[in-house]
Design a protein around this motif. Structure first.
Motif, PDB file in Angstrom:
ATOM      1  N   UNK A  92       0.831  -1.199   0.000  1.00 42.39           N
ATOM      2  CA  UNK A  92       0.000   0.000   0.000  1.00 42.39           C
ATOM      3  C   UNK A  92       0.873   1.260   0.000  1.00 42.39           C
ATOM      4  N   UNK A  93       0.338   2.350  -0.565  1.00 41.06           N
ATOM      5  CA  UNK A  93       1.039   3.641  -0.581  1.00 41.06           C
ATOM      6  C   UNK A  93       2.434   3.540  -1.203  1.00 41.06           C
ATOM      7  N   UNK A  94       2.561   2.701  -2.241  1.00 45.76           N
ATOM      8  CA  UNK A  94       3.832   2.600  -2.950  1.00 45.76           C
ATOM      9  C   UNK A  94       4.878   1.781  -2.216  1.00 45.76           C
ATOM     10  N   UNK A  95       4.474   1.063  -1.167  1.00 50.23           N
ATOM     11  CA  UNK A  95       5.418   0.216  -0.432  1.00 50.23           C
ATOM     12  C   UNK A  95       5.828   0.847   0.884  1.00 50.23           C
ATOM     13  N   UNK A  96       5.433   0.213   1.976  1.00 47.04           N
ATOM     14  CA  UNK A  96       5.750   0.739   3.311  1.00 47.04           C
ATOM     15  C   UNK A  96       6.299  -0.409   4.154  1.00 47.04           C
ATOM     16  N   UNK A  97       7.353  -0.130   4.915  1.00 45.55           N
ATOM     17  CA  UNK A  97       7.948  -1.118   5.798  1.00 45.55           C
ATOM     18  C   UNK A  97       7.110  -1.241   7.065  1.00 45.55           C
ATOM     19  N   UNK A  98       6.758  -2.470   7.429  1.00 42.27           N
ATOM     20  CA  UNK A  98       5.915  -2.689   8.599  1.00 42.27           C
ATOM     21  C   UNK A  98       6.724  -2.942   9.856  1.00 42.27           C
ATOM     22  N   UNK A  99       6.028  -3.358  10.911  1.00 36.17           N
ATOM     23  CA  UNK A  99       6.679  -3.553  12.208  1.00 36.17           C
ATOM     24  C   UNK A  99       7.468  -4.866  12.272  1.00 36.17           C
ATOM     25  N   UNK A 100       7.166  -5.804  11.382  1.00 35.64           N
ATOM     26  CA  UNK A 100       7.896  -7.065  11.358  1.00 35.64           C
ATOM     27  C   UNK A 100       7.575  -7.992  12.524  1.00 35.64           C
ATOM     28  N   UNK A 101       6.381  -7.852  13.086  1.00 38.49           N
ATOM     29  CA  UNK A 101       5.972  -8.753  14.169  1.00 38.49           C
ATOM     30  C   UNK A 101       5.452 -10.072  13.601  1.00 38.49           C
ATOM     31  N   UNK A 102       5.059 -10.023  12.325  1.00 36.46           N
ATOM     32  CA  UNK A 102       4.573 -11.209  11.610  1.00 36.46           C
ATOM     33  C   UNK A 102       5.384 -11.320  10.320  1.00 36.46           C
ATOM     34  N   UNK A 103       5.699 -12.546   9.869  1.00 31.79           N
ATOM     35  CA  UNK A 103       6.368 -12.681   8.577  1.00 31.79           C
ATOM     36  C   UNK A 103       5.383 -12.374   7.445  1.00 31.79           C
ATOM     37  N   UNK A 104       5.895 -11.935   6.296  1.00 34.29           N
ATOM     38  CA  UNK A 104       5.035 -11.758   5.139  1.00 34.29           C
ATOM     39  C   UNK A 104       4.724 -10.316   4.829  1.00 34.29           C
ATOM     40  N   UNK A 105       3.827 -10.128   3.858  1.00 32.78           N
ATOM     41  CA  UNK A 105       3.506  -8.782   3.392  1.00 32.78           C
ATOM     42  C   UNK A 105       2.015  -8.628   3.112  1.00 32.78           C
ATOM     43  N   UNK A 106       1.553  -7.387   3.069  1.00 32.71           N
ATOM     44  CA  UNK A 106       0.169  -7.118   2.709  1.00 32.71           C
ATOM     45  C   UNK A 106       0.119  -6.744   1.234  1.00 32.71           C
ATOM     46  N   UNK A 107      -0.791  -7.386   0.501  1.00 33.98           N
ATOM     47  CA  UNK A 107      -0.928  -7.111  -0.931  1.00 33.98           C
ATOM     48  C   UNK A 107      -2.366  -6.712  -1.237  1.00 33.98           C
ATOM     49  N   UNK A 108      -2.537  -5.985  -2.345  1.00 27.84           N
ATOM     50  CA  UNK A 108      -3.875  -5.541  -2.701  1.00 27.84           C
ATOM     51  C   UNK A 108      -4.729  -6.736  -3.134  1.00 27.84           C
ATOM     52  N   UNK A 109      -5.980  -6.752  -2.728  1.00 27.72           N
ATOM     53  CA  UNK A 109      -6.909  -7.797  -3.155  1.00 27.72           C
ATOM     54  C   UNK A 109      -7.095  -7.686  -4.663  1.00 27.72           C
ATOM     55  N   UNK A 110      -7.081  -8.838  -5.343  1.00 26.85           N
ATOM     56  CA  UNK A 110      -7.137  -8.785  -6.800  1.00 26.85           C
ATOM     57  C   UNK A 110      -8.377  -9.451  -7.386  1.00 26.85           C
ATOM     58  N   UNK A 111      -9.231 -10.004  -6.544  1.00 27.39           N
ATOM     59  CA  UNK A 111     -10.450 -10.598  -7.102  1.00 27.39           C
ATOM     60  C   UNK A 111     -11.672 -10.145  -6.311  1.00 27.39           C
ATOM     61  N   UNK A 112     -12.814 -10.258  -6.928  1.00 25.81           N
ATOM     62  CA  UNK A 112     -14.055  -9.826  -6.289  1.00 25.81           C
ATOM     63  C   UNK A 112     -14.147  -8.314  -6.257  1.00 25.81           C
ATOM     64  N   UNK A 113     -15.194  -7.813  -5.612  1.00 29.30           N
ATOM     65  CA  UNK A 113     -15.331  -6.358  -5.492  1.00 29.30           C
ATOM     66  C   UNK A 113     -14.437  -5.867  -4.376  1.00 29.30           C
ATOM     67  N   UNK A 114     -13.674  -4.807  -4.653  1.00 27.55           N
ATOM     68  CA  UNK A 114     -12.737  -4.240  -3.684  1.00 27.55           C
ATOM     69  C   UNK A 114     -13.082  -2.770  -3.475  1.00 27.55           C
ATOM     70  N   UNK A 115     -13.217  -2.297  -2.210  1.00 31.55           N
ATOM     71  CA  UNK A 115     -12.964  -3.016  -0.952  1.00 31.55           C
ATOM     72  C   UNK A 115     -13.876  -4.231  -0.765  1.00 31.55           C
ATOM     73  N   UNK A 116     -13.314  -5.232  -0.075  1.00 33.15           N
ATOM     74  CA  UNK A 116     -14.095  -6.407   0.305  1.00 33.15           C
ATOM     75  C   UNK A 116     -14.810  -6.034   1.598  1.00 33.15           C
ATOM     76  N   UNK A 117     -16.117  -5.823   1.495  1.00 32.15           N
ATOM     77  CA  UNK A 117     -16.893  -5.340   2.636  1.00 32.15           C
ATOM     78  C   UNK A 117     -18.021  -6.314   2.939  1.00 32.15           C
TER      79      UNK A 117
END
Lengths: 183, 247
Positions: A92-117
Motif C-alpha cells: 500500500x502507498x507505494x510500499x511501506x515497511x511494517x513492524x515485522x511482528x509477523x512474517x510476510x507482506x500485505x498485498x492488494x486484493x485482486x479478485x471480487x469487489x474491492x474493498x471487500x466489505x
C-alpha cells in the motif's frame, strides 16, 4: 485484567473500547508506550491508509513499545490495518515497511469487489465476521482463512485478525473473550 | 464474495428516528439507539443512520448520537446526511461511525471523495446516489443535476469511493420493489460493492435486489416493526439467500 488500546489517530478506537467494556473488562486507550508495555493485553486497531497510520504509530513511539512487548511474550492483538502494519511490509502507498511482528507482506486484493466489505465465514470454525479491507496478508503465519483471504495470523505472542471482532456481533464478542482468556 | 447484507436505514432528525414517503411527510418512529439495537438483535448486518434534517446546528447532536450507537452496538454502521467536509467526516468516524456517506457535497465538489478516501480509507467512504429516471438528484432528491447515475457512480469509484448506496427516488417508499434495471446498470459499471435502496415491500423484492447488489437497504419494510426483520431473514433463507447466522 488490563487492556490497552493504542490510540494513534488511525483506528476506530471508540468501538474497540466499547466492545471490551461490554465484556466487563478494564480497558483504556493510550498513546503512552509505558501503558502498552504494562497491559495484560495490548490492542493495535487500525483503519485508513498504511503510511499515515505507521507515521502516527512511530510518532508516539508505539512501534518500539509493541516490538518490545511482543519480544517479551506479551499478548498483543492487531485488528484489520493493525494486522497489516505488523507484517514485514505492505504494498500500500507505494510500499511501506511494517513492524515485522509477523512474517510476510500485505498485498492488494485482486479478485471480487474491492474493498471487500461484509460478513464472511472464517475457517476453521465457520463463524461469520465483518471484514472491510482492500489489502490482505500473504503470510506463512496464517491460522485461519476466509474465502482464500488470510483472516487470522499468529507469530509468538502477536495475533492479527483481518476482520473486525468489535463489529462482528456475538461471534466477535466470543472471539475477544477467547483473546482475554489467553492473555 | 462476502455474504449478502441486509441494512436497515434509520432516518434521523433532531436526535429521533423519522420516516417519510418519497422524501416527504416526516413522522417520528423511535429512538435511534433503541431501534438500532432492536435491528441488531434481529440480525441486521449493518445499519445506516441518515440525518435528514442535516442542519449545521444539528452537527454536535449527530456526533453525540453516533457515539451512543457505537457504545451500544456491535455491528458496523454508516452515517450520512449533510456531510460536507473532511472535518465533518472525521468527527463522525472519531465518534465511532465505521463509514460516512456523502451525496450533495460530492456532487458539488467531486474532489471531496478523493480527499475523504485518502484521509479515512476507501472502505469508509460511501457515495450515496439518489436517482430518478436514470438521472442524479441532489439535496435529498429535490434538485436535478443533469448527471447520469451510471457515469456518476463510475466517477465516484475512480475518485476513491468504497461503496455506492443507490437509491431510486421513483421506487422509494412505494414497497413495489427495487429499481432492478438501475441497480443492474450501476452494479455492472463499477467493481466496488453496491447497496440497493428504495422500494422493498416483500422478501422476494429483497432477494431480487441481492442477486444484483451486494447489500439491500431496508426502510419502510421494517420500520414499523423491527421484528419484521427477523421474519424477513427467515423468508429470505427460505428463498435460498445465504444470510449469515446472526446468533
Amino acid at each position: 485484567m488490563k487492556v490497552a488500546v493504542c490510540d494513534y489517530g488511525a483506528g476506530n478506537v471508540r468501538s474497540v473500547l466499547a466492545a471490551f467494556r461490554r465484556l466487563g473488562v478494564d480497558v483504556a486507550s493510550t498513546r503512552e508506550p509505558a501503558d502498552v508495555l504494562g497491559a495484560d493485553l495490548a490492542v493495535l486497531p487500525g483503519v485508513g491508509s498504511a503510511a499515515s497510520a505507521l507515521a502516527g504509530l512511530c510518532a508516539a513511539g508505539l512501534d518500539e513499545a509493541l516490538r518490545q512487548r511482543v519480544e517479551a511474550g506479551g499478548p498483543t492483538l492487531g485488528i484489520c490495518l493493525g494486522l497489516q502494519l505488523a507484517l514485514e511490509e505492505t504494498e500500500e502507498d507505494g510500499g511501506v515497511r511494517g513492524l515485522g511482528l509477523l512474517p510476510g507482506r500485505a498485498v492488494r486484493l485482486r479478485s471480487g469487489r474491492v474493498p471487500r466489505i461484509g460478513w464472511a465465514r472464517v475457517e476453521p470454525g465457520g463463524d461469520a465476521f465483518y471484514f472491510a479491507h482492500s489489502y490482505a496478508a500473504e503470510t506463512e503465519a496464517a491460522t485461519a482463512t476466509s474465502e482464500g483471504v488470510v483472516a487470522i495470523a499468529r507469530a509468538g505472542s502477536f495475533l492479527g485478525v483481518q476482520f473486525h471482532p468489535e463489529k462482528s456481533g456475538p461471534a466477535g464478542a466470543r472471539f475477544l473473550e477467547q483473546c482475554l482468556s489467553r492473555a | 464474495m462476502p455474504l449478502p447484507r441486509l441494512i436497515p436505514c434509520l432516518d434521523v432528525a433532531g436526535g429521533r428516528v423519522v420516516k417519510g414517503v418519497r422524501f416527504q411527510g416526516l413522522r417520528e418512529v423511535g429512538d435511534p439507539v433503541e431501534l438500532g439495537g432492536a435491528y441488531s438483535d434481529a440480525g441486521a448486518d449493518e445499519l445506516v443512520y441518515l440525518d435528514v434534517a442535516a442542519t449545521v446546528e444539528e452537527r454536535p447532536l449527530l456526533a453525540e448520537l453516533v457515539a451512543r450507537v457505537a457504545d451500544a452496538l456491535a455491528i458496523p454502521f454508516t452515517v450520512g446526511g449533510g456531510v460536507r467536509s473532511l472535518a465533518d467526516a472525521e468527527a463522525l468516524l472519531r465518534a465511532g461511525a465505521d463509514k460516512i456517506a456523502v451525496n450533495s457535497a460530492a456532487l458539488q465538489r467531486p474532489e471531496l471523495i478523493g480527499e475523504l478516501a485518502s484521509l479515512l480509507g476507501s472502505q469508509a467512504v460511501v457515495v450515496a446516489i439518489d436517482a430518478a429516471g436514470g438521472q442524479v438528484f441532489s439535496r435529498a432528491g429535490t434538485t436535478p443535476t443533469g448527471r447520469d447515475a451510471v457515469s456518476w457512480a463510475r466517477e465516484a469509484e475512480s475518485r476513491g469511493a468504497g461503496e455506492i448506496l443507490l437509491t431510486s427516488i421513483d421506487a422509494d417508499g412505494t414497497r413495489a420493489g427495487y429499481d432492478l434495471e438501475l441497480t443492474r446498470a450501476v452494479a455492472d459499471a463499477v467493481s466496488i460493492p453496491v447497496i440497493a435502496s428504495g422500494g422493498a415491500g416483500t422478501a422476494t423484492h429483497v432477494a431480487e435486489a441481492l442477486e444484483i447488489a451486494q447489500a439491500a437497504l431496508l426502510a419502510s419494510i421494517v420500520h414499523e416493526d423491527p421484528e419484521r426483520l427477523r421474519s424477513l431473514r427467515a423468508e429470505l433463507r427460505g428463498l435460498g439467500v445465504p444470510l449469515r447466522d446472526a446468533a
